[in-house]
Write an enzyme that holds these catalytic residues in place. Structure first.
Site, PDB file in Angstrom:
ATOM      1  N   GLN A 152       0.792  -1.217  -0.103  1.00  0.00           N
ATOM      2  CA  GLN A 152      -0.053   0.008  -0.108  1.00  0.00           C
ATOM      3  C   GLN A 152       0.828   1.029   0.085  1.00  0.00           C
ATOM      4  OE1 GLN A 152      -3.198   0.226  -0.515  1.00  0.00           O
ATOM      5  NE2 GLN A 152      -3.986  -1.733  -0.191  1.00  0.00           N
ATOM      6  N   SER A 153       2.161   1.108  -0.832  1.00  0.00           N
ATOM      7  CA  SER A 153       3.044   2.279  -0.624  1.00  0.00           C
ATOM      8  C   SER A 153       2.553   3.609  -1.304  1.00  0.00           C
ATOM      9  CB  SER A 153       4.360   1.757  -1.353  1.00  0.00           C
ATOM     10  OG  SER A 153       5.060   2.942  -2.013  1.00  0.00           O
ATOM     11  N   ASN A 154       2.407   4.729  -0.733  1.00  0.00           N
ATOM     12  CA  ASN A 154       1.920   5.873  -1.507  1.00  0.00           C
ATOM     13  C   ASN A 154       3.070   6.385  -2.475  1.00  0.00           C
ATOM     14  OD1 ASN A 154      -0.175   6.704   0.352  1.00  0.00           O
ATOM     15  ND2 ASN A 154       1.211   6.795   1.899  1.00  0.00           N
TER      16      ASN A 154
END
Ligand SMILES: Cc1ncc(COP(=O)(O)O)c(C=O)c1O
Length: 345
Positions: A102-104
């Site tokens: 879920q990396s921005n």
């Protein structure tokens, strides 16, 4: 809403130091950038949150990088603007980067690739979701090719082997390290300090979330270059204070090489303050304090933080306010680094 705050003085300097700073500032201003979003981002005055936190609360402001109008915003947009200008100039056709599922940062890179017509390969640690949510959903929407690593430790080597395969296929890949936290990425962030000054604010303290170190390095260097004595407090999202402050210091030193300033002109002689007391059970896991911070800010300001970076950073700021740790009359700027899509994971 913005109103100017109480100020601390500009740093007094010798003629020699001024010349060195001027050189580095000129290099910083002339660094090529791909403009992904218009700047400046707004600075809000947090009047109701301040009242809720009681009489020990300093003047509170928030820099709204969550509102950067590109690819759902956030701090990675600033860093990618300089990193991608360099990559495009080098003839890159494929961006490779890494992060958590879920990396921005992965999501912002996927969006940038889409906007610039570049292929994007993301190496993420985690398990493929049957129905992708939040950032994973956006990665897919932006057309990124997602590869899965079984651990964080595996990502760097996997990026290198993906780059090797791409080269063998006749493409020109660019590997962007975790968080785009390189000297050139951090230099993109340093320019954010100019926006604060132009808005008429000279905060005594900046509080923000820190993880791969580029944001903090950029803020430290930006304050040093623009003559602010502002104390920068990074609230860690994962790493220990010792490990992360060493990473931040290395990036600041790399910026001195990049911009041609002395180490001191870039702030490499300043304390690097990383507070790791708000990580809780670990990276990506909300805490009691982060939930409280998220709710307080939402209910008093109508502003949405994310549960695992900015809410932990706000929890760190609230704890300091409750401990009465800011001298009377100080002003604090909370740098909202985005990530709200994480609420929908
Ligand atoms: C929303 C958000 N805030 C803060 C950070 C930390 O920034 P940096 O990696 O530059 O330290 C990140 C990075 O992952 C992030 O996604």
């Amino acid at each position: 809403m913005f109103s100017s705050a109480s100020t601390n003085g500009l740093v007094t300097t010798s003629k020699y130091r001024l010349a060195v700073v001027a050189t580095a500032l000129a290099s910083l201003s002339s660094l090529p950038r791909v403009i992904l979003a218009p700047h400046p981002t707004p600075i809000d005055t947090l009047t109701r949150l301040r009242a809720a936190l009681g009489p020990a609360c300093p003047s509170l402001y928030m820099k709204r990088d969550d509102l950067l109008s590109f690819g759902m915003g956030g701090n990675k947009v600033r860093k990618l603007q300089t990193v991608l200008a360099e990559a495009v100039a080098a003839g890159t056709d494929t961006l490779i980067t890494c992060g958590g599922l879920q990396s921005n940062h992965c999501r912002a890179t996927a969006a940038a690739g889409a906007a610039l017509g570049l292929r994007v390969i993301l190496v993420v640690n985690g398990v493929r979701q049957e129905r992708p949510t939040s950032n994973a959903l956006l990665d897919q929407l932006f057309g990124a090719d997602v590869r899965y690593a079984s651990s964080r430790e595996e990502r760097a080597a996997m990026m290198d082997s993906v780059a090797e395969e791409e080269r063998a296929a006749g493409r020109r890949p660019c590997v962007i390290p975790l968080g785009a936290s390189t000297p050139i990425g951090a230099a993109g962030f340093a320019l954010g300090i100019q926006e604060v000054l132009v808005a008429g604010l000279r905060p005594d303290v900046i509080v923000h979330s820190t993880s791969s170190g580029g944001t903090q390095a950029g803020l430290i260097a930006g304050c040093a270059l623009f003559g602010l004595k502002t104390r920068i407090i990074g609230i860690s999202a994962d790493e220990s204070s010792t490990a992360l402050s060493a990473v931040v210091r290395d990036i600041v030193e790399g910026m001195a090489g990049l911009l041609g300033g002395s180490h001191a002109s870039l702030g490499a002689d300043r304390d690097v303050v990383v507070d790791d007391r708000f990580v809780g059970e670990g990276y990506g896991i909300p805490t009691k304090g982060s939930r409280e911070a998220l709710t307080l800010v939402a209910r008093h300001e109508g502003i949405v933080l994310d549960p695992v970076y900015t809410a932990k950073a706000m929890a760190g700021l609230i704890e300091r306010i409750r401990r009465d740790s800011f001298p009377v009359g100080e002003s604090v700027l909370f740098w909202h680094t985005g990530g709200q899509v994480g609420l929908f994971a």
